[in-house]
Write an enzyme that holds these catalytic residues in place. Structure first.
Site, PDB file in Angstrom:
ATOM      1  N   ASP A 132      32.043  47.932-116.950  1.00  0.00           N
ATOM      2  CA  ASP A 132      32.993  46.819-117.007  1.00  0.00           C
ATOM      3  C   ASP A 132      33.162  46.412-118.468  1.00  0.00           C
ATOM      4  O   ASP A 132      32.687  47.116-119.368  1.00  0.00           O
ATOM      5  CB  ASP A 132      32.466  45.639-116.170  1.00  0.00           C
ATOM      6  CG  ASP A 132      33.588  44.839-115.515  1.00  0.00           C
ATOM      7  OD1 ASP A 132      34.374  44.231-116.261  1.00  0.00           O
ATOM      8  OD2 ASP A 132      33.669  44.828-114.273  1.00  0.00           O
ATOM      9  N   HIS A 164      34.905  39.280-117.940  1.00  0.00           N
ATOM     10  CA  HIS A 164      34.823  39.853-116.594  1.00  0.00           C
ATOM     11  C   HIS A 164      33.477  40.514-116.330  1.00  0.00           C
ATOM     12  O   HIS A 164      32.863  40.327-115.274  1.00  0.00           O
ATOM     13  CB  HIS A 164      35.965  40.848-116.415  1.00  0.00           C
ATOM     14  CG  HIS A 164      36.193  41.288-115.008  1.00  0.00           C
ATOM     15  ND1 HIS A 164      35.611  42.407-114.478  1.00  0.00           N
ATOM     16  CD2 HIS A 164      36.956  40.759-114.017  1.00  0.00           C
ATOM     17  CE1 HIS A 164      36.010  42.561-113.234  1.00  0.00           C
ATOM     18  NE2 HIS A 164      36.820  41.572-112.918  1.00  0.00           N
ATOM     19  N   SER A 319      36.764  41.864-107.169  1.00  0.00           N
ATOM     20  CA  SER A 319      35.882  42.151-108.297  1.00  0.00           C
ATOM     21  C   SER A 319      34.487  41.578-108.099  1.00  0.00           C
ATOM     22  O   SER A 319      33.513  42.101-108.650  1.00  0.00           O
ATOM     23  CB  SER A 319      36.458  41.563-109.582  1.00  0.00           C
ATOM     24  OG  SER A 319      37.452  42.385-110.128  1.00  0.00           O
TER      25      SER A 319
END
Length: 524
Positions: A132, A164, A319
């Site tokens: 990520d 994120h 996610s």
């Protein structure tokens, strides 16, 4: 449970892609030509695949296992034809989208929903690898966290998307340290790969480094437009090396419900999102690729302080459903280390709590993640030989360095095996079968659902070829409807033994899954 007293800041990564093929809908591979090379002009970078051991001048090695190199697209178009590459693809970038902001939730409500409040997670065991954007290693949840490995340099300074990775990692493995929040597997051995700009090549490199570090559960909470064959191959290499790949389903159900990679790829555990009433989230993608669901709304997460001064926020999106499943899978695997990756894959989805239409449905797959059930339920049988979706995955020197073990071999003329098929995760099984000189092989396959069988000669490049080439290589086929047994046979009339390929697959309009038992005998 700890309360996170901040205003919601929401992240969710998603992109769209055309449907992935199943069964005989796919086509065989071909060497790229001028048309494919011209299509690179719309992209900044390209990926070139060569046989292992060969080099591309001025390029960066992305995957030594696949022989994949990255270089500027303009250079690729100029030099690729002279190199005779196995494949050339554009190196595309992730396109994130965010769900709309929600009110602050306050508690990790998801614990009760998935049963994490009823069982005690273990100490460090099977690794969780997060591919990520970077991890904020200075965040109170991660500063000094034990059993945390950085596979490359981590950066969280820049665009909002840079937060994120920290948020995803906190859901999977934030420690129980008396502050903030707690991940589903707080003592997990955690590995981090920062994808940087997040092109396909960055993700392939991340998987490569994850495999170098050993077996793990790999979480990917993002998606790419279109189908990327090289990424699909790298996922298969990971699965074949014993690692479990988990991906977010995507968040664009209201904007067209398109499918994307890696979520739609075979051998990827694909996770949809649910709300606090255990209903499918209205943004969560629906498709046959969904394996199970996990909470994905009002999820407390850790974020860099430049996003929120407190270092915490709440988030919506698949996610954050995916790392709940990834962390839970590593937890289950640590408690049950004897499980093969194919057993773990099916155990996680088949132990889920059914929450929608009875049985499998495209909203939530097999149901909502259930940690206690995954820890206690009998494991399914091993699904042997995976991945084995086509010839190039079972011969030596193609996807894998060593060929798959044949079902029959010189001196061993009979065999039986049991396996299973799934329309999106495992639509096709290909096996090598040895036929001695002047001998006949007969194969009987009994099926629980509608599955067909073909037998291919030793020189076929793929079991997915069509037209005149198909007629040249196909030896025999059997395609009854329903659960009727299938039988194929071949006589080797030459003076030398030869390998043939047994192909068991789900037909285009057949069942969505099937188990089967193959019995192989050879005789003069």
């Amino acid at each position: 449970m700890r309360r996170v007293g901040v205003i919601a800041v929401v992240f969710a990564a998603l992109v769209v892609a055309p449907p992935a093929g199943a069964g005989k809908l796919q086509v065989g591979r071909s060497t790229p030509g001028v048309v494919e090379l011209m299509s690179l002009r719309a992209h900044a970078y390209a990926l070139i695949q060569l046989p292992r051991g060969r080099r591309v001048p001025g390029a960066t090695l992305v995957s030594r296992r696949l022989g994949v190199w990255r270089l500027p697209a303009a250079h690729a178009e100029r030099i690729a034809l002279g190199l005779h590459p196995l494949a050339v693809e554009a190196d595309r970038a992730v396109k994130p989208q965010r769900a709309a902001a929600e009110p602050f939730a306050g508690f990790e409500w998801w614990r009760a929903a998935v049963g994490a409040d009823r069982v005690v997670p273990p100490g460090p065991g099977k690794r969780v690898t997060v591919i990520d954007s970077g991890l904020d290693v200075g965040h109170p949840e991660f500063a000094g966290r034990p059993n945390t490995t950085l596979l490359d340099a981590q950066s969280t300074i820049g665009a909002e998307d840079e937060a994120h990775g920290t948020a995803v990692s906190s859901v999977a493995a934030a420690p129980e340290n008396g502050i903030g929040l707690v991940g589903i597997y707080p003592q997990a051995a955690l590995a981090e790969w920062d994808t940087g700009p997040m092109y396909v090549s960055d993700v392939i490199q991340g998987i490569e480094h994850a495999l170098d570090a050993g077996q793990s559960v790999i979480n990917m909470s993002f998606g790419f437009d279109g189908y990327d064959r090289l990424l699909a191959d790298e996922v298969d290499v990971a699965f074949g090396s014993g690692s479990l790949v988990v991906a977010a389903a995507g968040n664009d159900y209201r904007e067209g419900n398109a499918r994307h990679s890696p979520a739609a790829l075979p051998h990827v555990l694909t996770v949809a999102a649910t709300d606090q009433q255990n209903h499918s989230s209205d943004f969560s993608n629906r498709s046959l690729a969904i394996d199970l669901a996990a909470p994905g709304e009002n999820i407390p997460v850790a974020v860099p302080t430049w996003v929120s001064p407190s270092g915490y926020a709440t988030a919506d999106g698949t996610s954050f459903s995916a790392p709940l499943v990834a962390g839970a899978a590593a937890w289950v695997w640590t408690r049950r280390p004897e499980l093969d990756v194919t057993q773990l894959f099916d155990l996680m989805r088949w132990s889920a709590t059914d929450i929608g239409t009875p049985g499998f449905d495209e909203d939530s797959g097999w149901g909502l993640l259930n940690v206690p059930a995954a820890l206690s339920r009998d494991a399914p049988a091993v699904d042997p030989g995976e991945p084995n979706d086509d010839v190039y995955e079972v011969v030596d020197g193609k996807l894998f360095r060593n060929a798959a073990s044949p079902l029959t071999s010189p001196g061993h003329g009979s065999a039986t095996l049991s396996a299973r098929l799934d329309v999106t995760e495992d639509p096709e099984d290909v096996y090598r079968v040895w036929v001695p000189a002047r001998n006949r092989v007969a194969i009987r396959v009994t099926v629980s659902g509608d599955a067909d069988v073909e037998l291919w000669n030793a020189t076929t490049p793929s079991v997915l070829i069509t037209g005149a080439v198909r007629r040249k290589h196909l030896l025999d086929g059997s395609g009854y409807d329903g659960d009727h047994p299938e039988n194929v046979a071949f006589r080797n009339r030459t003076r030398r033994g030869t390998y043939v390929y047994l192909d068991v697959y789900l037909p285009e309009q057949g069942a969505s899954s099937s188990s089967y038992r193959a019995t192989i005998t050879t005789a003069r």
